[in-house]
Every structure is written in C-alpha cells, then in structure tokens.
Design an enzyme around this catalytic site. Structure first.
Site, PDB file in Angstrom:
ATOM      1  CE  LYS A   1      31.650  68.710 -75.316  1.00 25.50           C
ATOM      2  NZ  LYS A   1      32.660  68.858 -74.259  1.00 25.50           N
TER       3      LYS A   1
ATOM      4  CB  VAL B   1      30.327  62.262 -75.348  1.00 27.09           C
ATOM      5  CG1 VAL B   1      31.202  61.981 -76.554  1.00 27.09           C
ATOM      6  CG2 VAL B   1      30.770  63.534 -74.660  1.00 27.09           C
TER       7      VAL B   1
ATOM      8  CG  LEU C   1      31.120  57.268 -76.683  1.00 29.36           C
ATOM      9  CD1 LEU C   1      32.106  58.115 -77.459  1.00 29.36           C
ATOM     10  CD2 LEU C   1      31.636  55.847 -76.570  1.00 29.36           C
ATOM     11  N   GLY C   2      29.319  58.871 -72.738  1.00 28.80           N
ATOM     12  CA  GLY C   2      29.470  59.456 -71.416  1.00 28.80           C
ATOM     13  C   GLY C   2      28.693  60.743 -71.312  1.00 28.80           C
TER      14      GLY C   2
ATOM     15  CG  ASP D   1      38.185  71.290 -65.933  1.00 27.10           C
ATOM     16  OD1 ASP D   1      38.617  71.015 -64.793  1.00 27.10           O
ATOM     17  OD2 ASP D   1      37.064  70.938 -66.345  1.00 27.10           O
TER      18      ASP D   1
ATOM     19  N   GLY E   1      28.964  64.626 -69.607  1.00 33.81           N
ATOM     20  CA  GLY E   1      29.825  65.593 -68.922  1.00 33.81           C
ATOM     21  C   GLY E   1      28.983  66.685 -68.319  1.00 33.81           C
ATOM     22  N   GLY E   2      29.654  67.683 -67.825  1.00 33.77           N
ATOM     23  CA  GLY E   2      28.948  68.785 -67.184  1.00 33.77           C
ATOM     24  C   GLY E   2      27.979  69.486 -68.110  1.00 33.77           C
ATOM     25  CG  PHE E   3      29.130  72.352 -69.922  1.00 31.98           C
ATOM     26  CD1 PHE E   3      28.405  73.271 -69.182  1.00 31.98           C
ATOM     27  CD2 PHE E   3      30.491  72.246 -69.723  1.00 31.98           C
ATOM     28  CE1 PHE E   3      29.038  74.089 -68.266  1.00 31.98           C
ATOM     29  CE2 PHE E   3      31.123  73.063 -68.805  1.00 31.98           C
ATOM     30  CZ  PHE E   3      30.396  73.985 -68.079  1.00 31.98           C
ATOM     31  N   GLY E   4      26.974  68.367 -71.360  1.00 28.41           N
ATOM     32  CA  GLY E   4      26.275  67.640 -72.417  1.00 28.41           C
ATOM     33  C   GLY E   4      26.636  66.172 -72.419  1.00 28.41           C
TER      34      GLY E   4
END
Ligand SMILES: *[C@@H]1O[C@H](CO)[C@@H](O)[C@H](O)[C@H]1NC(C)=O
Ligand SMILES: *[C@@H]1O[C@H](CO)[C@@H](O)[C@H](O)[C@H]1NC(C)=O
Ligand SMILES: *[C@@H]1O[C@H](CO)[C@@H](O)[C@H](O)[C@H]1NC(C)=O
Ligand SMILES: *[C@@H]1O[C@H](CO)[C@@H](O)[C@H](O)[C@H]1NC(C)=O
Ligand SMILES: *[C@@H]1O[C@H](CO)[C@@H](O)[C@H](O)[C@H]1NC(C)=O
Ligand SMILES: *[C@@H]1O[C@H](CO)[C@@H](O)[C@H](O)[C@H]1NC(C)=O
Ligand SMILES: *[C@@H]1O[C@H](CO)[C@@H](O)[C@H](O)[C@H]1NC(C)=O
Ligand SMILES: *[C@@H]1O[C@H](CO)[C@@H](O)[C@H](O)[C@H]1NC(C)=O
Ligand SMILES: *[C@@H]1O[C@H](CO)[C@@H](O)[C@H](O)[C@H]1NC(C)=O
Length: 648
Positions: free
Chosen positions: A353, A340, A332-333, A454, A335-338
């Site tokens: 995630k 999804v 799906l996408g 955030d 992010g900064g840390f992993g």
C-alpha cells in the site's frame, strides 16, 4: 543513523516546546459528566454526578430536596494573579439546566470564583451556597459570584429570573433580568453561558448566539487570593429545583512561576540537544539513502521506533522492484488514503500500500496501522509484513490475499459471474466466525485493547480458503490501559451505514460501536445486501437493520437470506445468526452482546440474545438494562431529556 538522530532531536525539540505550550495554559473541557469525573472535582456533601450532569444540589433520587446548598469546584486551583504584576484572563462556557419543582423554583445557582472551596454552613435558602448570614459582606468570604437567581427572595432582588454579579455577598453590585431576553432560567431548558474575564472586565453572554447581558469593570485581585477555585454553587429552600451543570469548559492563561522554570530548563536543553545532533551528524555523514529524512516530518520515524515493531523495515528500492516501479499494471485497488499494488518479494506475493503523499490523514493512517496491528498476530487478521518510510514515501507491505475483499462477493451486480462468485452458507458462516474471532481478539485478547472503527465488507479480505482476514487498520486506535474503563476513543470516524446511531451523539468510538458495525456486516453477509445509505441519524430508518427487523417482526426472518444461496442452508442456523446480527445492531448500546458472547452464540454454546419483536426506538442517553425495570414514573423528572431521534 545520523539523520535519524537529527530527526530525533527535532522531534525532541517539537515535543518539548509543545509541552511548554501546554504547561502555559490552564484549561479543561467536560462535554458531559461521567461518574468518574467526580475525581476531578471537589464536591460538597450535597453534590454529585448523575444523569451525565453535576447535580449541585440533590436531584429527586437524593431524598428531600428542600433547604439544601452545594458546591462543585474544579479540583486544581487556578492562579488568578501573581504579586501585583500580572492578572490572568480566562474564558468559560457552561450549560446549566434548572428545572423548578415548585412554582416558582428556588433558589438558584451561581458560577463562583473563590479562595475557599468549603461550602459555608447554612448557605441554603437565599444564600445560594455563596455565603451565609455570618460571612455575608465580609472580605473573609473570598468569593466572587455570577448568580442565576430563580426566586425573588428579598426586596433587593430584581425578580425571580435574573443574573447578578456578587462580591463577598449575596447582594449583587449589578443585576440584569433575563425576561427581556426570552429566557426563563428555571424553565428546564438548557442555558448556555459564556463568561469572559480579560483582567479588567467581566463579561457574561447567554444563549446559543452569545447575547451579551452583563459587562462589568472588575479587578478580581482586589477580592480574591492569588490561587482560586472555580465552579458552581446552588441552593434550595422550601421552593426547590434541579440545579444541574451539563457541560463545562474553562480556559485561562497560566501565569504560574512553574512555566518560567520550564523556560529556564527547556531552552538550554533544546539548544543543547540540537547542537549535539548537528555535531554528531557532521561527523557521521554516511547514509545517503536516508538523508532526505532531514526535511521530513520526523515524528513518523519516531512513533514507529518507539513502538518496537516486529515487521520488517523495507528499502524503497526493494519495493519499487517488487511492484515494477508501482506500475499501474499491478494496481489492486485504491482506498481512501492510498493505492494498493501487487508485488513479488522473495518469490512471495505481497500487497503494497502506497500511502498518498499529500494527505495528512495518510500519515496518521500509516502510523495507526503500524502501531496497532504491527505487533498483532491472529489467523483472522491480515498480516503486516513490513513498512518503508523513505524519500517521503509511506509504504506498508501485507501478505497478499488472492481472493480480494468480501464486498466483491456479497454485493455482486454482475449477473454473468454470479455463479462463480456466490458464497455458500458454510463459507458465509466461516467468514462471520472469522471476523468475530478477530474482533474478540482486538477487544479482549491482546495486550492493549484495539478498536477497529471501520468494520465493513470492503475491509474484510479472503484468503485462498475463503477464510476472513480483517484488514485496513487505518482508523484503528489502541486504547491505553487507563482509558480502558471508558472503552472509548474520541473523534468520529467510520463509514456511514456501519456507524452506530449514538456515534453522532457521543462523538467517539467504543467497543459497542465496533459491535454495531460487526452486526451490520453479519446482516449483509447473510442477506447479500448493502447496508443502505444511513448517512445521518435521520436516515437511520433506511438501513438494513430496519429492513430486517421488519422481517423478524413478521416471524419470517429467514426469508431475508440471500436468494443466491437457493435455500441451501440450515434454517435454524440462519435464523440464529440473523438474530445475533440484529442484537449487535440494537439501538441501545448497553443491550448489544460483547464479542465474547457473539462467539459463544456462533459456536452453539449459547442461544442468541433475546430481542424485542418491535425494533426499539433510539433514545439517548441510553439506559443501562437494569433501568428497563425501573419505575417509569421517575423518568419524567430526570433532567436529561430523552431525545427521540426516530419514530417508527
Ligand atoms: C469542548 O469539547 C466539545 C467536544 O469535545 C466541543 O464541541 C466544544 O467546542 C469544546 N468546548 C470548548 C469551549 O472548546
Ligand atoms: C507592587 O507591590 C510592591 C510592594 O508590594 C510595590 O513596591 C510596587 O510599587 C508595586 N508595583 C506596582 C506596579 O504597583
Ligand atoms: C477568550 O476568548 C476570546 C474570544 O473567544 C479570546 O480572544 C481569548 O484569547 C480567550 N482567552 C483565553 C484566556 O482563552
Ligand atoms: C473556609 O470556609 C469554611 C466554611 O465556611 C470555614 O470553616 C473555614 O474557616 C474557611 N477557611 C478559610 C481559610 O477562611
Ligand atoms: C419559569 O418556568 C417555571 C416552570 O415552568 C415557572 O414556574 C416560572 O413561573 C417561570 N418563570 C418566569 C419568570 O417565567
Ligand atoms: C472594559 O472596561 C473598559 C474600561 O475599564 C471599557 O472601556 C470597555 O468598554 C470595557 N469593555 C467591555 C467589553 O465591556
Ligand atoms: C438570540 O436568539 C434568541 C432566540 O434563541 C433570539 O430571540 C434573539 O433575538 C437572538 N439574538 C440575537 C442578537 O441574535
Ligand atoms: C416558603 O417560605 C417562605 C418564607 O421563608 C414563605 O413566605 C412561603 O410561603 C413558603 N412557601 C411554602 C410553599 O411553604
Ligand atoms: C425548610 O425551611 C423552611 C423555613 O425555613 C421550613 O418551614 C421547612 O420545614 C424546611 N423544610 C425541611 C424539609 O426542612
């Protein structure tokens, strides 16, 4: 079970040994002084904290400044030596700010190490709060001082701008004038001092580049008792000055017998815990899936279990199945840390995630998410269904949001799909209200205050009805009850463009910095514009806030509304929401509304806060609103410079 036990023992061992290390040194660090820090200090009658600094002698608000002395010492005593065996060493760094009120200023300040925390009577004028006429030269004074003398008050004084080392006396055993170093102690500039004692020599460095100015062989144990207090003294005479300490860090070796006791209790306890753990494991080998935890950093499991979570613990096998073994097809996408993935679990869509294994921050984020939102339940928060920690995989399972994140809808560059993606005014208003409710809940509604840290469009998810759900709690922090008065958490984090200007100065998140990010989000949602690249304070002027304030100043604020709405909105509502958004982005954090007020404005119960037509400049430190009415003639004499970070 067995491996968790072993992990637990390891954690216990690590935890205990950390405790041991902490116990074995004496230290503190005040990067600034707040009123509540007074509890950590012993302050004599003329000393107090105001303007983020210790005023060792009164500032101008304290009435007469003449003929006074004061002492401000750290409340806990420091063990300097033990018997005749060990002498402690220490380092201390502090920033003095001495501003003369007469010419020359008077009389000066001193860093003191003393066995007696009481301020000697009549220690004003030339005595600098160190000794008085009676105790001068007497071993009973029990004080060693590094003086910062700003007035030549008797013949022995080198000049009105020197450092000296004094032992039980106002007369220095050695003095150095700072004139040659380009420093004027009482010139009102910050003077950074670094002082080092290694048990044999006392060395003084000054200035930001740590210039060595004085080094003296010295056996402190010859003059001082085993336990001493450290801190500052100062005095004025008919010549006066502001004697301030703006920050102070102190680190010393702790040679107390306390830690020996710890060693004797701790080592056997740790060994015993480990042996018990190992024995237990040998008898209980039966959970092959979790075996690999043994090699893993145990504190994750521990932190999670300690927080008593409602979410379910998943098996890795289940989640692999749900996501087609983390197939790129289901991605799906990122992010900064992993990454999804979309998954299907018990016929329900979920978002999984997978936290990056390599990133250390990933682990912290994982724990942050679990421990902050794990137990929260609110219709405007993305619900955490469960988690998994197995074979070094860190996984979080959320409810699936079919409409994805908000940024996709508001900053849309793809003209072809624009029609379909444009949100109506009603949808936008509902989204803003949803985020406001979520944030109000985090700040005031749940057991422990949570700062999200955030807030941004890509962290707002939309469900099937386009109701906003706040997600991504990777940077969130829970504020413990005792810290609640601070409303803050240390360390800078967040996304440029959404960070309040003061973030860079105070290095911490607060309720007000969350409100600021929320304000930026409101402006984005209504205007359909990105926040602008304000990566540093300097670029603060390029931000959406500045852009919109310009519209507001010209009385045309509704012109800034997203043109894709084609004017299909109630102008009064748009105006109200935009003004509210700007108020949340007020450069002065004290002037930002609370989330509770925001909700009242959004629901029409209250009017938007009053806002000046000109965007106020960012000044620091920020003045509480009541100061706004204060007589400005006082301001010039306040010691903290009002830094102007931006012009118009
Ligand atoms: C004290 O803390 C501040 C910020 O919290 C940090 O910048 C500074 O380096 C610390 N001082 C010392 C001596 O560790
Ligand atoms: C320490 O002091 C004791 C008496 O207080 C004395 O007997 C001993 O010799 C001293 N040790 C050293 C190393 O000076
Ligand atoms: C003091 O600072 C020096 C150098 O910065 C360091 O080597 C020493 O360990 C420090 N001593 C203490 C007690 O912190
Ligand atoms: C500490 O200093 C105060 C004030 O000078 C004095 O009254 C008191 O006797 C001193 N205490 C000791 C133990 O010397
Ligand atoms: C230091 O600055 C103060 C205030 O500007 C001034 O009165 C004083 O004469 C200066 N002292 C020296 C030694 O330059
Ligand atoms: C500390 O003192 C010793 C003698 O006691 C001397 O040799 C040494 O140079 C001194 N160190 C500093 C940094 O002054
Ligand atoms: C330290 O900085 C001052 C100016 O702040 C400068 O005059 C001086 O030369 C510097 N000293 C060293 C050793 O770099
Ligand atoms: C301050 O007092 C000293 C003597 O203590 C005197 O010489 C000086 O003139 C006085 N200064 C003022 C401004 O009164
Ligand atoms: C401060 O002391 C000086 C001399 O000791 C005296 O002339 C002056 O009046 C005193 N000031 C106050 C406010 O007591």
């Amino acid at each position: 079970m067995c491996s968790s036990l072993l992990a637990y023992c390891l954690i216990l061992a690590v935890f205990l040994s950390q405790g041991f290390i902490q116990v074995s040194c004496f230290g503190f660090n005040f990067s600034t002084f707040q009123k509540e820090d007074e509890r950590q200090l012993i302050l004599s009658k003329n000393s107090y904290i105001v303007q983020n600094a210790i005023q060792v002698t009164p500032d101008i608000t304290g009435g007469s400044m003449e003929n006074l002395s004061g002492r401000a010492l750290y409340r806990k005593s420091f063990r300097l030596y033990k018997g005749n065996r060990t002498i402690a060493s220490f380092n201390t760094t502090f920033v003095l700010n001495i501003q003369s009120r007469t010419s020359p200023g008077g009389e000066g300040m001193a860093f003191i190490i003393t066995g007696n925390y009481s301020l000697p009577e009549n220690s004003d004028e030339k005595w600098l709060g160190i000794v008085n006429a009676n105790s001068n030269g007497s071993p009973q004074a029990m004080v060693v001082a590094v003086e910062f003398d700003t007035r030549k008050s008797y013949d022995e004084d080198l000049d009105g701008n020197h450092i000296g080392l004094n032992i039980n006396s106002i007369d220095s055993i050695t003095q150095v004038s700072l004139g040659g170093y380009g420093i004027n102690i009482s010139g009102g500039e910050d003077l950074r001092v670094h002082l080092q004692y290694d048990g044999k020599n006392l060395t003084v460095f000054v200035g930001d580049n740590k210039t060595l100015v004085l080094s003296q062989p010295l056996d402190l144990s010859a003059y001082l008792p085993e336990k001493v207090f450290v801190g500052f003294s100062a005095s004025t005479s008919n010549q006066t000055e502001l004697n301030c300490v703006k920050s102070w860090a102190f680190f010393g070796t702790d040679i107390g017998d306390r830690n020996l006791l710890w060693v004797w209790i701790l080592i056997p306890a740790v060994v015993l815990a480990l042996i018990t753990g190992v024995l237990f494991c040998l008898c209980w080998r039966r959970d092959p899936i979790e075996q690999d935890l043994e090699g893993a950093p145990g504190n994750i499991e521990d932190e999670i279990t300690r927080s008593n979570l409602a979410p379910r613990k998943f098996r890795l096998k289940e989640l692999k199945q749900a996501t087609g073994n983390f197939s790129p097809k289901y991605k799906l996408g990122k992010g900064g840390f992993g990454t999804v993935y979309k998954g299907s679990w018990r016929n329900k869509d979920v978002a999984v995630k997978r936290v990056s294994k390599k990133s250390h921050q990933g682990k912290q984020e994982f724990i942050a998410e679990l421990t902050t939102i794990g137990n929260l339940n609110h219709k405007n928060l993305v619900k955490l269904i469960g988690w998994c920690y197995e074979r070094r995989e860190l996984l979080l399972v959320y409810e699936y949001m079919p409409n994805g994140s908000l940024d996709k809808f508001i900053f849309c560059d793809d003209k072809a799909s624009m029609e379909e993606l444009t949100l109506s005014w009603e949808q936008r208003l509902t989204i803003i209200q949803g985020v406001a409710q979520a944030l109000e809940y985090l700040h005031n509604g749940c057991q422990k205050r949570v700062l999200h840290r955030d807030i941004k469009a890509s962290n707002i998810m939309l469900d099937t009805e386009f109701i906003a759900r706040l997600g991504d709690f990777g940077l969130a922090r829970t504020i413990q009850e005792k810290e609640k008065t601070h409303h803050s958490t240390v360390e800078i984090a967040g996304t440029p463009g959404y960070m309040a200007p003061e973030t860079f100065l105070i290095s911490r998140a607060t309720v007000e910095t969350d409100v600021y990010s929320f304000g930026v989000l409101v402006l984005e949602v209504v205007c359909g514009r990105k926040p602008g690249n304000q990566s540093e304070q300097n670029n603060y002027n390029n931000s959406i806030v500045n852009w919109l304030w310009e519209y507001y100043r010209k009385g045309r604020i509704t012109d800034a509304a997203d043109s894709r709405m084609d004017g299909n909105f109630i102008e009064k509502e748009v105006e109200c929401v935009l003004i509210l958004g700007l108020a949340c982005c007020h450069p002065n954090p004290h002037c930002r509304p609370s989330m509770r007020t925001v909700l009242q404005v959004l629901s029409g119960e209250a009017d938007p806060p009053e806002l000046p037509l000109e965007r106020p400049s960012f000044v620091w430190p920020a003045m509480p609103p009541s100061f706004g009415q204060m007589d400005y003639s006082h301001k010039g004499s306040q010691l903290t410079p009002f830094t102007e970070l931006t012009g118009r």
